[in-house]
Design a protein around this motif. Sequence first.
Motif, PDB file in Angstrom:
ATOM      1  N   VAL A  63       0.837  -1.202   0.000  1.00 46.76           N
ATOM      2  CA  VAL A  63       0.000   0.000   0.000  1.00 46.76           C
ATOM      3  C   VAL A  63       0.870   1.250   0.000  1.00 46.76           C
ATOM      4  O   VAL A  63       0.595   2.227  -0.716  1.00 46.76           O
ATOM      5  CB  VAL A  63      -0.948  -0.006   1.221  1.00 46.76           C
ATOM      6  N   ILE A  64       1.949   1.245   0.794  1.00 43.59           N
ATOM      7  CA  ILE A  64       2.879   2.383   0.837  1.00 43.59           C
ATOM      8  C   ILE A  64       3.536   2.575  -0.523  1.00 43.59           C
ATOM      9  O   ILE A  64       3.673   3.707  -1.019  1.00 43.59           O
ATOM     10  CB  ILE A  64       3.936   2.163   1.935  1.00 43.59           C
ATOM     11  N   HIS A  65       3.926   1.480  -1.143  1.00 47.06           N
ATOM     12  CA  HIS A  65       4.530   1.546  -2.479  1.00 47.06           C
ATOM     13  C   HIS A  65       3.565   2.173  -3.477  1.00 47.06           C
ATOM     14  O   HIS A  65       3.951   3.038  -4.284  1.00 47.06           O
ATOM     15  CB  HIS A  65       4.932   0.138  -2.931  1.00 47.06           C
ATOM     16  N   LYS A  77      12.040   0.139  -4.849  1.00 46.23           N
ATOM     17  CA  LYS A  77      11.392   1.444  -4.798  1.00 46.23           C
ATOM     18  C   LYS A  77      11.509   2.063  -3.407  1.00 46.23           C
ATOM     19  O   LYS A  77      11.894   3.230  -3.252  1.00 46.23           O
ATOM     20  CB  LYS A  77       9.913   1.280  -5.177  1.00 46.23           C
ATOM     21  N   LEU A  78      11.191   1.286  -2.397  1.00 47.05           N
ATOM     22  CA  LEU A  78      11.167   1.819  -1.037  1.00 47.05           C
ATOM     23  C   LEU A  78      12.558   1.995  -0.457  1.00 47.05           C
ATOM     24  O   LEU A  78      12.777   2.847   0.405  1.00 47.05           O
ATOM     25  CB  LEU A  78      10.336   0.905  -0.132  1.00 47.05           C
ATOM     26  N   GLU A  79      13.489   1.166  -0.906  1.00 45.14           N
ATOM     27  CA  GLU A  79      14.846   1.208  -0.361  1.00 45.14           C
ATOM     28  C   GLU A  79      15.521   2.541  -0.630  1.00 45.14           C
ATOM     29  O   GLU A  79      16.384   2.983   0.135  1.00 45.14           O
ATOM     30  CB  GLU A  79      15.664   0.067  -0.978  1.00 45.14           C
ATOM     31  N   THR A  80      15.135   3.208  -1.717  1.00 48.17           N
ATOM     32  CA  THR A  80      15.782   4.467  -2.102  1.00 48.17           C
ATOM     33  C   THR A  80      14.971   5.694  -1.700  1.00 48.17           C
ATOM     34  O   THR A  80      15.389   6.817  -1.972  1.00 48.17           O
ATOM     35  CB  THR A  80      16.007   4.491  -3.620  1.00 48.17           C
ATOM     36  N   HIS A  81      13.827   5.482  -1.072  1.00 51.16           N
ATOM     37  CA  HIS A  81      12.977   6.620  -0.706  1.00 51.16           C
ATOM     38  C   HIS A  81      13.326   7.097   0.703  1.00 51.16           C
ATOM     39  O   HIS A  81      13.367   6.304   1.639  1.00 51.16           O
ATOM     40  CB  HIS A  81      11.500   6.218  -0.773  1.00 51.16           C
ATOM     41  N   PRO A  82      13.562   8.394   0.890  1.00 49.47           N
ATOM     42  CA  PRO A  82      14.003   8.891   2.211  1.00 49.47           C
ATOM     43  C   PRO A  82      12.981   8.692   3.314  1.00 49.47           C
ATOM     44  O   PRO A  82      13.349   8.559   4.482  1.00 49.47           O
ATOM     45  CB  PRO A  82      14.257  10.389   1.953  1.00 49.47           C
ATOM     46  N   GLU A  83      11.691   8.659   2.970  1.00 52.73           N
ATOM     47  CA  GLU A  83      10.661   8.516   3.990  1.00 52.73           C
ATOM     48  C   GLU A  83      10.580   7.104   4.566  1.00 52.73           C
ATOM     49  O   GLU A  83      10.015   6.891   5.638  1.00 52.73           O
ATOM     50  CB  GLU A  83       9.288   8.895   3.410  1.00 52.73           C
ATOM     51  N   THR A  84      11.105   6.128   3.846  1.00 48.60           N
ATOM     52  CA  THR A  84      10.911   4.727   4.244  1.00 48.60           C
ATOM     53  C   THR A  84      12.187   4.085   4.780  1.00 48.60           C
ATOM     54  O   THR A  84      12.267   2.867   4.880  1.00 48.60           O
ATOM     55  CB  THR A  84      10.391   3.907   3.048  1.00 48.60           C
ATOM     56  N   LEU A 107      13.533   4.002   7.845  1.00 47.29           N
ATOM     57  CA  LEU A 107      13.313   3.248   9.076  1.00 47.29           C
ATOM     58  C   LEU A 107      12.502   1.985   8.800  1.00 47.29           C
ATOM     59  O   LEU A 107      12.782   0.918   9.350  1.00 47.29           O
ATOM     60  CB  LEU A 107      12.602   4.118  10.113  1.00 47.29           C
ATOM     61  N   LEU A 108      11.486   2.096   7.945  1.00 51.39           N
ATOM     62  CA  LEU A 108      10.654   0.937   7.620  1.00 51.39           C
ATOM     63  C   LEU A 108      11.482  -0.171   6.989  1.00 51.39           C
ATOM     64  O   LEU A 108      11.385  -1.337   7.405  1.00 51.39           O
ATOM     65  CB  LEU A 108       9.520   1.351   6.679  1.00 51.39           C
ATOM     66  N   MET A 109      12.306   0.169   6.014  1.00 54.42           N
ATOM     67  CA  MET A 109      13.082  -0.867   5.327  1.00 54.42           C
ATOM     68  C   MET A 109      14.142  -1.464   6.243  1.00 54.42           C
ATOM     69  O   MET A 109      14.448  -2.658   6.167  1.00 54.42           O
ATOM     70  CB  MET A 109      13.721  -0.291   4.062  1.00 54.42           C
ATOM     71  N   SER A 110      14.701  -0.647   7.118  1.00 55.63           N
ATOM     72  CA  SER A 110      15.633  -1.172   8.111  1.00 55.63           C
ATOM     73  C   SER A 110      14.929  -2.152   9.043  1.00 55.63           C
ATOM     74  O   SER A 110      15.473  -3.215   9.386  1.00 55.63           O
ATOM     75  CB  SER A 110      16.241  -0.018   8.913  1.00 55.63           C
ATOM     76  N   SER A 111      13.687  -1.818   9.436  1.00 51.17           N
ATOM     77  CA  SER A 111      12.920  -2.704  10.312  1.00 51.17           C
ATOM     78  C   SER A 111      12.556  -4.004   9.606  1.00 51.17           C
ATOM     79  O   SER A 111      12.576  -5.075  10.217  1.00 51.17           O
ATOM     80  CB  SER A 111      11.641  -1.989  10.779  1.00 51.17           C
ATOM     81  N   VAL A 112      12.225  -3.916   8.319  1.00 52.37           N
ATOM     82  CA  VAL A 112      11.895  -5.117   7.557  1.00 52.37           C
ATOM     83  C   VAL A 112      13.122  -6.024   7.435  1.00 52.37           C
ATOM     84  O   VAL A 112      13.017  -7.249   7.549  1.00 52.37           O
ATOM     85  CB  VAL A 112      11.349  -4.746   6.162  1.00 52.37           C
ATOM     86  N   SER A 113      14.292  -5.432   7.214  1.00 49.85           N
ATOM     87  CA  SER A 113      15.522  -6.234   7.143  1.00 49.85           C
ATOM     88  C   SER A 113      15.770  -6.965   8.459  1.00 49.85           C
ATOM     89  O   SER A 113      16.169  -8.132   8.469  1.00 49.85           O
ATOM     90  CB  SER A 113      16.716  -5.334   6.806  1.00 49.85           C
ATOM     91  N   THR A 114      15.526  -6.262   9.564  1.00 43.82           N
ATOM     92  CA  THR A 114      15.673  -6.902  10.877  1.00 43.82           C
ATOM     93  C   THR A 114      14.687  -8.045  11.033  1.00 43.82           C
ATOM     94  O   THR A 114      15.033  -9.122  11.537  1.00 43.82           O
ATOM     95  CB  THR A 114      15.466  -5.863  11.992  1.00 43.82           C
ATOM     96  N   LEU A 115      13.439  -7.833  10.608  1.00 42.52           N
ATOM     97  CA  LEU A 115      12.426  -8.890  10.689  1.00 42.52           C
ATOM     98  C   LEU A 115      12.842 -10.105   9.868  1.00 42.52           C
ATOM     99  O   LEU A 115      12.699 -11.254  10.318  1.00 42.52           O
ATOM    100  CB  LEU A 115      11.076  -8.360  10.202  1.00 42.52           C
ATOM    101  N   ARG A 116      13.358  -9.886   8.674  1.00 42.10           N
ATOM    102  CA  ARG A 116      13.778 -11.004   7.824  1.00 42.10           C
ATOM    103  C   ARG A 116      14.900 -11.799   8.496  1.00 42.10           C
ATOM    104  O   ARG A 116      14.890 -13.034   8.520  1.00 42.10           O
ATOM    105  CB  ARG A 116      14.258 -10.493   6.461  1.00 42.10           C
ATOM    106  N   CYS A 117      15.851 -11.064   9.071  1.00 40.32           N
ATOM    107  CA  CYS A 117      16.980 -11.725   9.734  1.00 40.32           C
ATOM    108  C   CYS A 117      16.513 -12.515  10.953  1.00 40.32           C
ATOM    109  O   CYS A 117      16.894 -13.682  11.135  1.00 40.32           O
ATOM    110  CB  CYS A 117      18.008 -10.670  10.136  1.00 40.32           C
ATOM    111  N   ARG A 118      15.654 -11.912  11.796  1.00 43.49           N
ATOM    112  CA  ARG A 118      15.172 -12.603  12.995  1.00 43.49           C
ATOM    113  C   ARG A 118      14.320 -13.823  12.621  1.00 43.49           C
ATOM    114  O   ARG A 118      14.333 -14.834  13.313  1.00 43.49           O
ATOM    115  CB  ARG A 118      14.330 -11.652  13.850  1.00 43.49           C
TER     116      ARG A 118
END
Length: 690
Positions: A330-332, A451-458, A460-471
């Motif tokens: 939805v954000i995308h 798309k989201l990885e390069t957007h300044p607003e997202t 924190l979100l993409m960092s959080s998603v990376s953490t979720l994937r790793c955990r």
Amino acid sequence: MGKTKNRKYGKKNNPTGLPSVKSIELEESAGGSSPGQTPSKHEQIIQTVLDQLKTYGLDSKMCGLNTLASMTEDDSFVDSMLRHNLVRVVGPLLVDPNPPIREAAAVALRNISGMGMPEICDILVDEDVLTYVFALFEKFYSSNWIPSNGNGGSSAMEQEEACGTKKKSKRNKKYSKVAQKDDVLVNTFTQGVHLLWNLCKSSDLAVKIFNQQNIVSCLTPCLNPKVCGVDAAVAVAHCLQTLTENNEVTAHEISRTSEEVLLKILSPNFEGEIGESENTSKYLLLRVLVAGIVLNISKISPGMLPVLNMRLAVTIKDALGVNHRKSISVIHDLLSQENGSGHTSISPDDEEESNESMEVDDSLAILIEDAVSLVMAQTVAVELVTNLYYKEDEDDDWVGSESEDLPGDDMVYNDVALSCGVPEVDAILWDSGNIENILKKVEKDDVIWKKLETHPETTLLMSSVSTLRCRSLLCLQNVLPCVPDSDLRGFPGAFALWEKLVNLVCEEKTAGDAALFEAATGAMRAMSERILKMDPKSFAGNIGKAKLQVLLDVEAQCSDSNTRVNIIRTVGIMGEALVHSSTEESCELIGLVGSFLLQVSTKAEEKLWVIAEALDALMDVFAEDSTDKAAVQIGLVNSLKTLLPSLRSKQWRQRKSLGHHAAVVSTANTNLERFIEYKVTHISHVSMEH
């Protein structure tokens, strides 16, 4: 349990008018100044801040604190700040009579504590910041401090005192939701709790000092979001989850005083009971954090109400069942609409179009904040599952046993369901759908991700998603070896999952996220062990040279030792499976596996513990008599005889530096001599035939 170390919080844009470190460096670069001048600019800024903080004027102090809060992105500035003991000046401002000063001081110290530097929290504790944190809670947040409106709003007096210093912003990106009314009293409390959380999750001394204070009674009432709002409740839950881990003092205190509020929050209809229809992700995050608190208490106080254990399991299951990728999608889509509508070229005179742009921006901020809360809730949930079902490595027990006969000792796998030791949790939490739900947390849509990885607003979100994937991958690594066959849908389902993990490893090798890559290889290794126990013959029948070569190529391009060992072990497990097949191709592939493991074992520059892991895998593969032919073809025994003296020598020289790897090195050294003796007697007839 479920800690996230050194989380780095976003910082406000410079609200003071003072130049930022980055702008100073850019000016120096443009003017031809040497890099050596940068520290002098730091000194000037720090001296200015010190002068401002030591004045009596409200505006000057606020300016200095806001500057400090916004400058903590720069590590070198923080180094200079610490050298000038600036923290000792800021700490007392946590108990300043003026509410806005307390709030600004709490924000600045929270930003400093959340920078991501491992030693920063220890330094803050040494600088006696905790004394002022506890004084803040005791003086302003005792049992009778609750806001007058009963829902996170400040009292009339606090609002009046803060009125002259509040500034409305287009969007507050740091801590509160969009358009939320600024609340000095509650926000100061929330920032203070976050500061306390950062210190306690990074410093054992901070936890020890906390146990000596009577602060829990100031925190637990605010677990109820009706008291101070959901943001404060989430902050308290984060803090208490950390403080109850292996901490009997806090765990017993919360168990004694707060069972009722914990039970209420873990109610499946919690949002409905308090009349909340928005911010559902924040409430889910609160529930999962409280589940973590209850789990911590259950381990220390077995007398917890059984219904609390049941509800924590339901909460974890609920969190795992939500599809976070829908929120990201939805954000995308909204970002795509924003880019396509020409908002970036809005005319200042076009008020209607400008308002429309701000509405889109605000909607985007709300969606991002909601998605971040959801992802954080799921991250905590998978961490709880990981800790619930953590088991010691069975291989460690096997290699340490002196009574084992090296060859021909098959390990029998017992198809037993997961057990975390809490019956109510086992009865509810685990079923065949959870493996799929955890795996879905790892999957990503490359188009949306780019798309989201390069957007300044997202960011924190993409960092959080990376953490979720790793955990999630770490969670799979823990639970996959011991789930029942039925939960994996038998061998076909298990092998399909294994192939997904192998493909993920191949994808992540070039992604640049070392932690995620290591976690992916760990999950792949765990799944390989699981399939080997489930159906080695079917596993062998699905291993071809192409699949094997892919992993050999990935290992050759990998530099991290832990990740390489996971791949080495996976290749060894594939070799063990191939032993169960009598085809000519299998014999050839066993030789390929053996050559690879020998190559790793005989590298002069290789780390000793990596060599030991490769040797252990090699001995597992060639323990069976059916591998004698392949052993002769690759010159296994002669290579190992040559290696043995150097291995002993390395072990002796490095004995004091091996650390926790000492056991695997010692065991490999001991077993290798026995293995060579055993293999010599069994391959003689093969050698004679040749």
